[in-house]
Design an enzyme around this catalytic site. Structure first.
Site, PDB file in Angstrom:
ATOM      1  N   SER A 121       2.574 -73.961  -0.789  1.00  0.00           N
ATOM      2  CA  SER A 121       2.044 -73.506  -2.742  1.00  0.00           C
ATOM      3  C   SER A 121       1.861 -74.668  -3.067  1.00  0.00           C
ATOM      4  O   SER A 121       1.642 -74.332  -4.504  1.00  0.00           O
ATOM      5  CB  SER A 121       3.852 -73.179  -2.641  1.00  0.00           C
ATOM      6  N   HIS A 142      -2.846 -68.350   0.726  1.00  0.00           N
ATOM      7  CA  HIS A 142      -1.198 -68.588   0.089  1.00  0.00           C
ATOM      8  C   HIS A 142      -0.866 -67.161   0.214  1.00  0.00           C
ATOM      9  O   HIS A 142      -0.974 -65.905  -0.557  1.00  0.00           O
ATOM     10  CB  HIS A 142      -1.390 -69.767  -0.855  1.00  0.00           C
ATOM     11  N   GLU A 154      -3.803 -65.100  -1.407  1.00  0.00           N
ATOM     12  CA  GLU A 154      -4.570 -66.251  -2.445  1.00  0.00           C
ATOM     13  C   GLU A 154      -5.540 -67.189  -1.317  1.00  0.00           C
ATOM     14  O   GLU A 154      -4.627 -67.169  -0.371  1.00  0.00           O
ATOM     15  CB  GLU A 154      -4.110 -67.042  -3.356  1.00  0.00           C
ATOM     16  N   ASN A 192       1.285 -69.228  -9.128  1.00  0.00           N
ATOM     17  CA  ASN A 192       1.756 -69.948  -9.865  1.00  0.00           C
ATOM     18  C   ASN A 192       1.307 -71.281 -10.831  1.00  0.00           C
ATOM     19  O   ASN A 192       2.131 -71.525 -11.847  1.00  0.00           O
ATOM     20  CB  ASN A 192       2.202 -71.348  -8.587  1.00  0.00           C
TER      21      ASN A 192
HETATM   22  P1  NAI Z   1      10.764 -72.791   5.713  1.00  0.00           P
HETATM   23  O1  NAI Z   1      11.994 -74.297   5.771  1.00  0.00           O
HETATM   24  O2  NAI Z   1      11.553 -71.520   5.775  1.00  0.00           O
HETATM   25  O3  NAI Z   1      10.508 -72.965   6.884  1.00  0.00           O
HETATM   26  C1  NAI Z   1       9.735 -73.664   7.368  1.00  0.00           C
HETATM   27  C2  NAI Z   1       9.950 -73.637   9.377  1.00  0.00           C
HETATM   28  O4  NAI Z   1       8.850 -74.720   9.936  1.00  0.00           O
HETATM   29  C3  NAI Z   1      11.186 -74.525   9.970  1.00  0.00           C
HETATM   30  O5  NAI Z   1      11.408 -73.283  10.598  1.00  0.00           O
HETATM   31  C4  NAI Z   1      11.307 -75.757  10.363  1.00  0.00           C
HETATM   32  O6  NAI Z   1      12.150 -75.512  12.101  1.00  0.00           O
HETATM   33  C5  NAI Z   1       9.197 -75.330  11.078  1.00  0.00           C
HETATM   34  N1  NAI Z   1       8.499 -76.895  11.012  1.00  0.00           N
HETATM   35  C6  NAI Z   1       8.756 -77.900  10.024  1.00  0.00           C
HETATM   36  N2  NAI Z   1       8.149 -79.131  10.647  1.00  0.00           N
HETATM   37  C7  NAI Z   1       7.327 -78.151  11.928  1.00  0.00           C
HETATM   38  C8  NAI Z   1       6.416 -79.068  12.680  1.00  0.00           C
HETATM   39  N3  NAI Z   1       5.359 -79.509  12.427  1.00  0.00           N
HETATM   40  N4  NAI Z   1       5.380 -78.009  13.507  1.00  0.00           N
HETATM   41  C9  NAI Z   1       5.882 -76.250  13.658  1.00  0.00           C
HETATM   42  N5  NAI Z   1       7.409 -76.206  12.746  1.00  0.00           N
HETATM   43  C10 NAI Z   1       6.953 -76.938  12.159  1.00  0.00           C
HETATM   44  O7  NAI Z   1      10.070 -72.782   5.012  1.00  0.00           O
HETATM   45  P2  NAI Z   1       9.186 -71.420   3.920  1.00  0.00           P
HETATM   46  O8  NAI Z   1       9.410 -71.004   2.755  1.00  0.00           O
HETATM   47  O9  NAI Z   1       8.726 -70.685   5.655  1.00  0.00           O
HETATM   48  O10 NAI Z   1       7.628 -72.329   3.739  1.00  0.00           O
HETATM   49  C11 NAI Z   1       7.280 -72.788   4.330  1.00  0.00           C
HETATM   50  C12 NAI Z   1       5.688 -72.576   3.866  1.00  0.00           C
HETATM   51  O11 NAI Z   1       4.950 -72.182   2.930  1.00  0.00           O
HETATM   52  C13 NAI Z   1       5.868 -73.827   3.011  1.00  0.00           C
HETATM   53  O12 NAI Z   1       4.307 -75.003   2.869  1.00  0.00           O
HETATM   54  C14 NAI Z   1       6.060 -73.518   1.332  1.00  0.00           C
HETATM   55  O13 NAI Z   1       5.046 -74.419   0.420  1.00  0.00           O
HETATM   56  C15 NAI Z   1       5.316 -72.353   1.259  1.00  0.00           C
HETATM   57  N6  NAI Z   1       5.079 -70.946   0.669  1.00  0.00           N
HETATM   58  C16 NAI Z   1       6.493 -70.779   0.543  1.00  0.00           C
HETATM   59  C17 NAI Z   1       6.951 -69.870  -0.163  1.00  0.00           C
HETATM   60  C18 NAI Z   1       8.313 -69.518  -0.304  1.00  0.00           C
HETATM   61  O14 NAI Z   1       8.814 -68.051  -1.305  1.00  0.00           O
HETATM   62  N7  NAI Z   1       9.009 -69.689   0.950  1.00  0.00           N
HETATM   63  C19 NAI Z   1       5.931 -69.012  -1.194  1.00  0.00           C
HETATM   64  C20 NAI Z   1       4.824 -69.347  -0.505  1.00  0.00           C
HETATM   65  C21 NAI Z   1       4.536 -70.632  -0.024  1.00  0.00           C
END
Ligand code: NAI
Length: 506
Positions: A121, A142, A154, A192
């Protein structure tokens, strides 16, 4: 029907990864879900299965479809298990080094024709792709949280992305029931970036002591139709998320003053007063309900003074009609009689400036925001200047509240509350178009679906008149001498010519 990508890998089984996995399986793809934490995959699977069961109970999916989807969602024990995927969508931790290393590894695992996409994001798609062997097959994808409900995505081309890759992702977004919008790889992409105006400007208004949080929320909900006020929204998202986004976009745009974050938010974040999830943000929450102080009472006025309206008031004819409907004694002379309440309705200027320039008696001068048609809003907003007499303010307040419409009184501000926030939102949106980050149409779609605004910012600007929005900004720039109100060329030219903000040039 054969899915566009028959096997899709999702890396990261957190909030976003599980949502993406769900809709990809619903689109008919076999989904291989991977996470470094094996429990995260198991948890995600349980949650997605529960979602599908709920959809079946509600009659939104039939039992056969649910069984088929469940069969298509497969836990991947290692990254190697993604080798047959035609598309891998990454939703892991938001760190450039970790994402780069994951894609480096994936390049050695998947087939040469496979597409790789990131759900980042805030990071640059181009920066993540730097160092990849085949950056042409890589793009940003995104999604928004919660993915199954936020139906916009996106599609972001990095500097080296092959257009065919974006075309495939765009078509697949539709297969998943989402609306794709195309964005250039720029900080905050569309949503954003466009979302910076609302909270940032509202915080600035509080910072100037013009109105409190609850008053600003009430004004923007009742005058513009936002579902949540900026402070309700910040409380919902949490300052730990929103303030970090504000800072990130500000720095990535090299201190662009339009995005300057607020010290108020920084201090509250430092104190841990981040929002609803901790029980206290801009509001305090008891049993999940925001505690809002009642609005100040409407003053009782024994004898209404006559009312005189500045000849330069915005929507002067409408204001006259409104005063007539409210039963005011209207003066029609060249200037106000010695006892008259003097009304001004500036666009962008503050009440003080208007009183000085028009040589009005400031003690009897009160401002009213007429940017929106009174009939189209559920609240009126009055502004004082430092010299306004209490009896004149009370008279204006009582008069404008006499038909039962709520009235908010704020301190003097270039552009009132609504003008400032709306003009800032329209201006940032116009600048997104000016920079060709996306088309006007995609901007409107992204903002209405991604931010839930009552209308797209360009349509809102058109409705108010690009010339009026431009006037608000020009005058605010004069009042504040602040480059954050500098009109984008997109708005300046269209406002000057009276051309629609949605119009794409030949
Ligand atoms: P989250 O913290 O809920 O989940 C991330 C997951 O990735 C965790 O389960 C973790 O164990 C896993 N992980 C970490 N490193 C890893 C690796 N090297 N290989 C495989 N798995 C790995 O995070 P969330 O909120 O789901 O965000 C994920 C991505 O999406 C980020 O890039 C964030 O910026 C983006 N994003 C998040 C939004 C939100 O509202 N939470 C909205 C849009 C994008």
């Amino acid at each position: 029907m054969q899915a566009r990508y028959s096997t899709v890998g999702v890396a990261g089984a957190g909030a976003m990864g599980r949502g993406i996995a769900q809709i990809a399986a619903q689109a008919g793809s076999t989904v291989r879900l991977f996470d470094t934490q094996a429990q995260a995959v198991a948890r995600a699977r349980d949650e997605i299965f529960a979602q599908w069961d709920r959809l079946r109970e509600k009659g939104r999916m039939d039992a056969a479809a649910v069984d088929a989807c469940k069969g298509r969602l497969v836990a991947a024990g290692s990254l190697q298990d993604l080798r047959d995927c035609e598309l891998v969508i990454e939703a892991i931790v938001e760190r450039l080094d970790v994402k780069k290393s994951l894609f480096g590894e994936l390049e050695g695992i998947v087939a040469p024709g496979a597409v790789l996409a990131t759900n980042t994001s805030s990071l640059s798609v181009t920066a993540i792709a730097a160092g990849m062997k085949h950056p042409g097959r890589f793009a940003g994808y995104h999604f928004f949280n919660p993915v199954p409900l936020m139906k916009v995505v996106e599609v972001i081309a990095g500097l080296k992305t092959d257009p065919a890759v974006c075309e495939g992702l765009t078509a697949y977004a539709r297969d998943m029931g989402h609306t794709p919008v195309a964005a250039q790889d720029t900080p905050g992409f569309i949503v954003n970036h466009a979302g910076r105006g609302f909270g940032t400007e509202a915080l600035r208004i509080v910072g100037e002591g013009i109105a409190d949080f609850a008053t600003i929320d009430r004004i923007l909900k009742d005058q513009v139709g936002f579902k949540l006020g900026p402070f309700e929204l910040l409380d919902l998202t949490g300052l730990d998320v929103s303030h970090v986004v504000m800072e990130s976009i500000y720095t990535q745009y090299y201190d662009e003053p339009r995005f300057r974050p607020s010290v108020i938010a920084a201090q509250r974040l430092a104190a841990g007063v981040v929002g609803r999830k901790v029980g206290e943000g801009f509001y305090r929450y008891v049993d999940g309900k925001a505690q809002v102080a009642p609005e100040p009472a409407v003053p009782t006025v024994e004898e209404m003074p006559p009312v005189w309206v500045s000849t330069r008031a915005a929507r002067r004819a409408e204001l006259y009609q409104l005063l007539k409907d409210l039963g005011a004694k209207i003066e029609t002379g060249q200037s106000a009689s010695p006892n008259a309440l003097t009304l001004v309705a500036p666009l962008g200027f503050d009440v003080t400036t208007v009183a000085v320039v028009e040589r009005l008696d400031p003690a009897r001068t009160v401002g009213i925001d007429m940017l929106f048609d009174d009939a189209a809003t559920k609240r009126r907003v009055l502004a004082t200047n430092p010299a306004t007499r209490r009896d004149m303010l009370d008279a204006a307040h009582a008069l404008f509240a006499s038909d039962g419409k709520p009235v908010s009184v704020i301190r003097d501000s270039g552009g009132f509350v609504t003008q400032r926030v709306v003009a800032t939102i329209v201006n940032i949106a116009a600048d997104i178009c000016q920079q060709r980050i996306c088309t006007p149409k995609d901007l409107e779609t992204a903002v209405t679906l991604g931010l839930g605004y009552p209308a797209g910012p360009l349509a809102l600007g058109d409705r108010l008149g690009p010339t009026n929005v431009l006037e608000v900004l020009f005058n605010m720039q004069t009042v504040y001498g602040d480059p954050r109100y500098r009109p984008s060329p997109w708005l300046r030219r269209r406002g000057a010519l009276g051309v629609s903000l949605l119009h794409e040039e030949a």
